[in-house]
Motif scaffolding. Structure first.
Motif, PDB file in Angstrom:
ATOM      1  N   THR A 264      34.077  41.602  92.037  1.00  0.00           N
ATOM      2  CA  THR A 264      33.140  41.500  93.154  1.00  0.00           C
ATOM      3  C   THR A 264      32.835  40.061  93.545  1.00  0.00           C
ATOM      4  O   THR A 264      32.409  39.817  94.675  1.00  0.00           O
ATOM      5  CB  THR A 264      31.833  42.228  92.825  1.00  0.00           C
ATOM      6  OG1 THR A 264      31.295  41.699  91.625  1.00  0.00           O
ATOM      7  CG2 THR A 264      32.064  43.713  92.668  1.00  0.00           C
ATOM      8  N   ASN A 265      33.042  39.111  92.658  1.00  0.00           N
ATOM      9  CA  ASN A 265      32.762  37.707  92.991  1.00  0.00           C
ATOM     10  C   ASN A 265      33.883  37.067  93.816  1.00  0.00           C
ATOM     11  O   ASN A 265      33.753  35.940  94.275  1.00  0.00           O
ATOM     12  CB  ASN A 265      32.549  36.903  91.710  1.00  0.00           C
ATOM     13  CG  ASN A 265      31.301  37.319  90.989  1.00  0.00           C
ATOM     14  OD1 ASN A 265      30.370  37.814  91.605  1.00  0.00           O
ATOM     15  ND2 ASN A 265      31.278  37.132  89.683  1.00  0.00           N
TER      16      ASN A 265
ATOM     17  N   ASP B 245      39.410  37.602 101.950  1.00  0.00           N
ATOM     18  CA  ASP B 245      39.227  37.905 103.373  1.00  0.00           C
ATOM     19  C   ASP B 245      40.567  37.774 104.096  1.00  0.00           C
ATOM     20  O   ASP B 245      41.020  36.672 104.395  1.00  0.00           O
ATOM     21  CB  ASP B 245      38.189  36.948 103.966  1.00  0.00           C
ATOM     22  CG  ASP B 245      37.855  37.284 105.398  1.00  0.00           C
ATOM     23  OD1 ASP B 245      38.142  38.424 105.829  1.00  0.00           O
ATOM     24  OD2 ASP B 245      37.291  36.423 106.088  1.00  0.00           O
ATOM     25  N   THR B 246      41.189  38.907 104.387  1.00  0.00           N
ATOM     26  CA  THR B 246      42.548  38.885 104.954  1.00  0.00           C
ATOM     27  C   THR B 246      42.569  38.591 106.448  1.00  0.00           C
ATOM     28  O   THR B 246      43.530  38.002 106.949  1.00  0.00           O
ATOM     29  CB  THR B 246      43.257  40.234 104.712  1.00  0.00           C
ATOM     30  OG1 THR B 246      42.472  41.284 105.254  1.00  0.00           O
ATOM     31  CG2 THR B 246      43.473  40.453 103.232  1.00  0.00           C
ATOM     32  N   ASN B 247      41.539  38.969 107.195  1.00  0.00           N
ATOM     33  CA  ASN B 247      41.576  38.738 108.647  1.00  0.00           C
ATOM     34  C   ASN B 247      40.849  37.465 109.063  1.00  0.00           C
ATOM     35  O   ASN B 247      40.792  37.150 110.233  1.00  0.00           O
ATOM     36  CB  ASN B 247      41.021  39.949 109.406  1.00  0.00           C
ATOM     37  CG  ASN B 247      39.591  40.279 109.030  1.00  0.00           C
ATOM     38  OD1 ASN B 247      38.972  39.563 108.258  1.00  0.00           O
ATOM     39  ND2 ASN B 247      39.087  41.366 109.571  1.00  0.00           N
TER      40      ASN B 247
ATOM     41  N   LEU C 147      33.990  40.091 104.399  1.00  0.00           N
ATOM     42  CA  LEU C 147      34.913  40.839 103.564  1.00  0.00           C
ATOM     43  C   LEU C 147      34.411  42.267 103.480  1.00  0.00           C
ATOM     44  O   LEU C 147      33.339  42.518 102.939  1.00  0.00           O
ATOM     45  CB  LEU C 147      35.005  40.230 102.166  1.00  0.00           C
ATOM     46  CG  LEU C 147      35.945  40.950 101.209  1.00  0.00           C
ATOM     47  CD1 LEU C 147      37.376  40.832 101.697  1.00  0.00           C
ATOM     48  CD2 LEU C 147      35.821  40.372  99.823  1.00  0.00           C
ATOM     49  N   THR C 148      35.167  43.154 104.035  1.00  0.00           N
ATOM     50  CA  THR C 148      34.789  44.560 103.938  1.00  0.00           C
ATOM     51  C   THR C 148      35.267  45.094 102.601  1.00  0.00           C
ATOM     52  O   THR C 148      36.166  44.524 101.965  1.00  0.00           O
ATOM     53  CB  THR C 148      35.423  45.383 105.072  1.00  0.00           C
ATOM     54  OG1 THR C 148      36.837  45.345 104.932  1.00  0.00           O
ATOM     55  CG2 THR C 148      34.998  44.863 106.434  1.00  0.00           C
TER      56      THR C 148
ATOM     57  N   ALA D 287      39.302  46.288  98.324  1.00  0.00           N
ATOM     58  CA  ALA D 287      39.882  47.370  97.537  1.00  0.00           C
ATOM     59  C   ALA D 287      41.396  47.437  97.714  1.00  0.00           C
ATOM     60  O   ALA D 287      42.128  47.667  96.748  1.00  0.00           O
ATOM     61  CB  ALA D 287      39.242  48.698  97.915  1.00  0.00           C
ATOM     62  N   VAL D 288      41.867  47.205  98.927  1.00  0.00           N
ATOM     63  CA  VAL D 288      43.310  47.242  99.167  1.00  0.00           C
ATOM     64  C   VAL D 288      43.996  46.133  98.386  1.00  0.00           C
ATOM     65  O   VAL D 288      44.996  46.350  97.703  1.00  0.00           O
ATOM     66  CB  VAL D 288      43.613  47.142 100.677  1.00  0.00           C
ATOM     67  CG1 VAL D 288      45.076  46.838 100.927  1.00  0.00           C
ATOM     68  CG2 VAL D 288      43.192  48.412 101.376  1.00  0.00           C
ATOM     69  N   ARG D 289      43.445  44.941  98.456  1.00  0.00           N
ATOM     70  CA  ARG D 289      44.056  43.795  97.761  1.00  0.00           C
ATOM     71  C   ARG D 289      44.027  43.981  96.250  1.00  0.00           C
ATOM     72  O   ARG D 289      45.029  43.735  95.567  1.00  0.00           O
ATOM     73  CB  ARG D 289      43.295  42.530  98.161  1.00  0.00           C
ATOM     74  CG  ARG D 289      43.853  41.259  97.634  1.00  0.00           C
ATOM     75  CD  ARG D 289      44.983  40.752  98.527  1.00  0.00           C
ATOM     76  NE  ARG D 289      45.478  39.492  98.074  1.00  0.00           N
ATOM     77  CZ  ARG D 289      45.122  38.327  98.583  1.00  0.00           C
ATOM     78  NH1 ARG D 289      44.288  38.279  99.575  1.00  0.00           N
ATOM     79  NH2 ARG D 289      45.624  37.218  98.104  1.00  0.00           N
TER      80      ARG D 289
END
Length: 155
Positions: free
Chosen positions: A93-94, A100-102, A107-108, A113-115
């Motif tokens: 979580t840290n 942040d991909t976009n 950060l959603t 979770a995907v990463r």
């Protein structure tokens, strides 16, 4: 009639109290049990050093864990020797800002979770859904050459 019943109940209570007191006094008249004999004292050997009082066996020695074992232990919350997907994701979580991909500075949970799921799937070589210590070792972040060449201050 009520007086007779109250008198009979009072007489029974007085008899019970008398028996209780009599039994208590009888127990006080008994002699106490004999004291246990003192332990046998051995004569000290003049060649032996006396052991300090209150000293027990030495404490157990801690085992020195490797850096990777300590890192594995931080993720393995239930100490069962394997890391589940939930254990892996709960400690990440840290790292939201790094994931942040976009690039929108938000950060959603889905991005994170995907990463993390992709990283977990890449490390899970046998596809068992759990990470062994060897598989977990592949998730370690590599140090960049610039950070390893920095000298540490020995102040």
């Amino acid at each position: 009639m009520g007086r007779y019943i109250a008198g009979a109940v009072s007489a029974m209570l007085l008899i019970a109290a008398g028996l209780f007191i009599w039994e208590t006094v009888a127990r006080q008249d008994e002699p106490p049990p004999p004291a246990p004999p003192p332990p046998a004292v051995e004569s000290p050997d003049p060649m032996e050093a006396p052991e300090p009082a209150g000293m027990g066996p030495p404490p157990p020695e801690a085992t020195e864990l490797t850096r990777e074992q300590r890192r594995f232990g931080r993720y393995d919350r239930d100490r069962d020797g394997i890391i589940t997907r939930v254990e892996m994701m709960s400690s990440r979580t840290n790292s939201f800002r790094q994931l942040d991909t976009n690039g929108d500075n938000y950060l959603t949970f889905e991005e994170w979770a995907v990463r993390t799921s992709e990283r977990f799937a890449g490390a899970d070589a046998d596809g068992s859904g759990t990470l062994t210590p060897e598989e977990f070792a592949t998730t370690r972040q590599r140090r960049s050459s610039s950070s390893s060449s920095r000298s540490r201050c020995n102040c």
